[in-house]
Every structure is written in structure tokens, then in C-alpha cells.
Design an enzyme around this catalytic site. Structure first.
Site: not given
Length: 456
Positions: A152, A76, A74
Site C-alpha cells: 500500500d 513479518d 510484530d
């Protein structure tokens, strides 16, 4: 450069001016990320955002994976454009999400997720909401510095800038990736309380990347593990699939054990594994996960039903033994144990019926494999869950060699024609009629009921 451990957590960092971190720019000649390794569709999004006057960055896992030589699935994008501005630039864009408002730019089967930089402070609009210390809504937009600090882990807070092909690092993540270290941004306990699922992410990413979890990031895990019980069961189901169906299941399982998270995610299985002194059940689980990792590596499908049958098998065995000690007949005990384990597990992880029912069938078919009665053999062979149940039986040999004869019989039965199977069953019946010395077994006389019918 600031030390990420000195951060007080995303909720207390109101702007880049108060952040203890400073920007480091890693120019193109000092990192290994190349545009040829980036999805062409992601590049289209990046370039159109840039050409329209917006900041445009590849962000998060894709940057991290490219830096360690991986191949991201993926890609992003982070930008200072709002979701509505992104939608105006791409006809193939749709806006999703309430908790996190995002833009999805769709290219056939590939989706490029575009997120607007988030702020760390509440602007009073109601678009940032906390409940019991957990972040439940986060749509207050800010700067790239704000966005980096609220992520995070430091390894996920790296930005690849399309304007000059540099990597922007605000939290020390570049060094942590080089050192293969998982480190939370901010105060670990506060960050886990904001979102307890971060504990599972720490274990999963460390397993996937072969990273060590930094001491300060690891220390609260056993203490705060119970917070996972507050997470949505449906979300935990998705996290379990990510943990065990991404090709790093063994390492993920060992991480859950090491940090006390298995006791919360699969409490009955964890208890059964501790009480199994021989370690046979754990060997079976590890071997099953090793096989799963191999299938994922070979691009072969893995059923969530089989995965949960494996992870909950220790719990099923323990419940079955308890019921049998209470005098419940075997077949009834099997059904009740399957229902009991499934029902108890649902309080933690929302296992959909389309997976829980096949899981139970895999368990219940195990009791049929000792039968050599022709009708039962045929019914078992034609059962829609036979192949999965047989693979499960073969896996059980890791825990006990007593299943070897059954595995051999059913392996051959699948390959035999009708007459060949009849011959095999006749031989099995003839062998069963002989005692250990080869002499015919004495048949017991059946008692007749008062009405004259033979007892069942």
C-alpha cells in the site's frame, strides 16, 4: 530512481519489467537497523529460510519502525517460498487465510507471519479475484519486485535482507521515511477503491509515526470516504481498535475529522459535534482520548466498551435531547436513546454485544449520580460497571463544571464505611430540605386518590 506517483496502480503492473520503479540497495553502513533490535524468533525464521535456499526478508512495518527508531511489536517476513514450503521447514507452523494465504510460525506467545511474494497479475488460476474494483482474493505468487509494488504505502515496501543486512527499496520508500511522508504506491484513487480500509490505515499510520500524508495521497480521502460503508463492519471494528487503542488516539481522531472519515465511521456523533456550538462535547472526547493514550503509554488496560461510550456519547446526548423534546420521560428517553444510537452504529461498525451492553450501562448509570437516596446510592456503588461509569462522570467535567459536586460525592462515597456514608447521606438530605435562604422548604401536600391511597 522512479517516482512512485507515476505508478498506474497494482492492478495494472504485470511484472517488474513494466514497473516504473527501480531497485535501490541501502547497505548496512547507511541505515540504522541492527539485528539486536529484531526479534530472535524472526531471525530464526529468516536464517532457516536463507539456509534452505530461499530469499528471506524482514518486511513492512517492522522495517519502517526500526528506521525511525521505534520498537516494532510484530515482525513479518516475506519470502519466495510458498506457504507449503514454509510449513515443511517449521514444525511449529500453521497455514491460515483464504483471502491471503499465510504461514504463521508460532514461538509460544509470539507469531512470526511469513508471506509469499504476491504477483500483481491474474494468472487465470482463480487465486486472484476482484469484486467491484475491490481485491477479495490474492494468492498468485510472484517476484519481490511484484510484491513491493502491490503493497500500500512506500514506507511499508522496504525489505531488510538477512543475507547482507541491506535494505531493499523498490518504490522510494527509504526517502519517504526519512522525510516522514505517507505516500501510496500507484494511483491513490484506484488503490483506495481496491481496499477502502487503506484510507483508515493512512490516517492511523500518519498519527502513529508523526508523518504527513502526501498531497496526492490525501486528496481523494474526502471524496472517497463513503466507500468505507462497503467494508465489512467486523473489519471496521478492528480498525477502530487499532486507531484508538494504539496510543495515538487524539491524532487519529483529528485525522478522521480532517479528511472527512469521521462522518462515515461515526455519522451521528460527527453530526452532534458539529451542532454543539460550545465545543464542550468535542473537548470531552479529546480529553478522553488523551487519557486513553496515557493509559496505553503506561501499559494500563483500556476497555473497548469505555472507548465506544466516549466516541458515541455525542450521538447519545443528541438522541436523548430529541426524545425529551418529544415529551418522553427522562429514564425512558435514556434507554431509548442508548438503543437507538447502538442500533444505528451497528450498520457501520460491528460492535459486539460484550462491548455494547457495558457501553450502554456506562451511559445509563450517569442518570443515577444525582441521586442521594440511600438504596439507590448503595445499588449504584455495587453495580459492576460503577467504576467505569464514575470515570466517565469525572470525564464529563471537561464538558461541564456542573458535575463537580456529583464527582466529589461519589469519590468520597467509595472510600467511606457504612456509618460514614449514612452520615454523608443524612447531611445531603438535610441540606436538600433547606431553601436558598437556609429556611426549611415547605412540603407540598400529597393529593389522595379516591380510594384513599396516596398518589405516587
Amino acid at each position: 530512481m522512479g517516482n512512485p506517483e507515476t505508478s498506474t496502480g497494482s492492478a495494472n503492473i504485470n511484472s517488474s519489467a513494466t514497473s516504473p520503479f527501480s531497485l535501490r540497495v541501502i547497505p548496512r553502513d547507511q541505515h540504522n537497523i541492527s539485528r539486536k533490535d529484531i526479534s530472535p524468533n524472526a531471525l530464526r525464521v529468516l536464517y532457516r529460510l536463507r539456509d534452505s535456499g530461499f530469499g528471506a526478508y524482514l518486511v513492512g512495518g517492522a522495517v519502517r519502525d526500526l528506521l525511525v527508531g521505534g520498537s516494532p511489536k510484530d515482525f513479518d517476513v516475506a519470502t519466495d517460498a510458498t506457504p507449503e514450503q514454509v510449513k515443511a521447514l517449521f514444525r511449529n507452523c500453521r497455514l491460515i487465510g483464504r483471502r491471503f494465504r499465510l504461514a504463521h510460525v508460532v514461538f509460544g506467545r509470539e507469531i512470526i507471519e511469513v508471506a509469499t511474494f504476491r504477483a500483481n497479475s491474474d494468472d487465470g488460476s482463480g487465486d486472484r479475484e476482484m469484486e467491484n474494483g475491490m481485491l477479495v482474493r490474492d494468492n498468485v505468487y510472484g517476484s519481490i519486485e511484484d510484491d513491493a509494488v502491490r503493497r500500500d504505502f512506500t514506507c511499508n515496501a522496504l525489505y531488510y535482507a538477512i543475507e547482507d543486512f541491506s535494505v531493499r527499496d523498490y518504490t522510494g520508500g527509504f526517502e519517504d521515511v526519512q522525510a516522514r511522508l505517507m505516500k501510496l504506491i500507484g494511483d491513490p484513487e484506484q488503490r483506495y477503491r481496491e481496499d477502502p480500509v487503506r484510507m483508515l490505515r493512512a490516517v492511523r499510520l500518519a498519527a502513529k509515526l508523526g508523518f504527513q500524508i502526501e498531497d496526492a495521497t490525501a486528496e481523494p480521502l474526502p471524496r472517497l470516504a463513503s466507500l468505507l460503508g462497503e467494508a465489512a463492519p467486523a473489519r471496521l471494528f478492528e480498525e477502530v481498535l487499532k486507531l484508538f487503542l494504539s496510543g495515538h488516539g487524539v491524532a487519529s481522531f483529528e485525522g478522521l475529522e480532517r479528511y472527512g472519515l469521521l462522518d462515515v465511521m461515526f455519522p451521528e456523533s460527527a453530526a452532534a459535534l458539529r451542532s454543539n456550538r460550545s465545543g464542550a462535547l468535542r473537548r470531552m472526547v479529546i480529553e478522553g482520548l488523551r487519557n486513553t493514550d496515557l493509559r496505553v503509554a503506561n501499559d494500563e488496560p483500556v476497555s473497548p466498551s469505555f472507548l465506544f461510550a466516549l466516541l458515541l456519547w455525542p450521538a447519545f446526548c443528541r438522541a436523548l435531547a430529541t426524545l425529551q423534546k418529544q415529551g418522553v420521560a427522562l429514564e425512558e428517553a435514556q434507554r431509548r436513546a442508548a438503543d437507538r444510537v447502538t442500533l444505528h452504529q451497528l450498520t457501520t461498525i460491528a460492535l459486539p454485544r460484550r462491548f455494547s451492553l457495558p457501553m450502554q450501562e456506562i451511559w445509563l448509570l450517569q442518570g443515577r449520580f444525582s441521586s442521594r437516596q440511600r438504596k439507590r446510592v448503595i445499588r449504584t456503588l455495587t453495580h459492576p460497571r460503577f467504576r467505569a461509569a464514575f470515570d466517565f462522570l469525572a470525564l464529563r467535567q471537561v464538558a461541564s463544571s456542573e458535575h463537580a459536586a456529583d464527582v466529589e460525592f461519589w469519590r468520597e462515597a467509595q472510600l467511606q464505611s457504612g456509618p460514614e456514608l449514612d452520615s454523608t447521606l443524612d447531611a445531603a438530605h438535610a441540606e436538600a430540605e433547606l431553601d436558598e435562604n437556609g429556611a426549611p422548604r415547605k412540603r407540598r401536600r400529597r393529593r389522595r386518590r379516591p380510594g384513599g391511597a396516596a398518589g405516587e
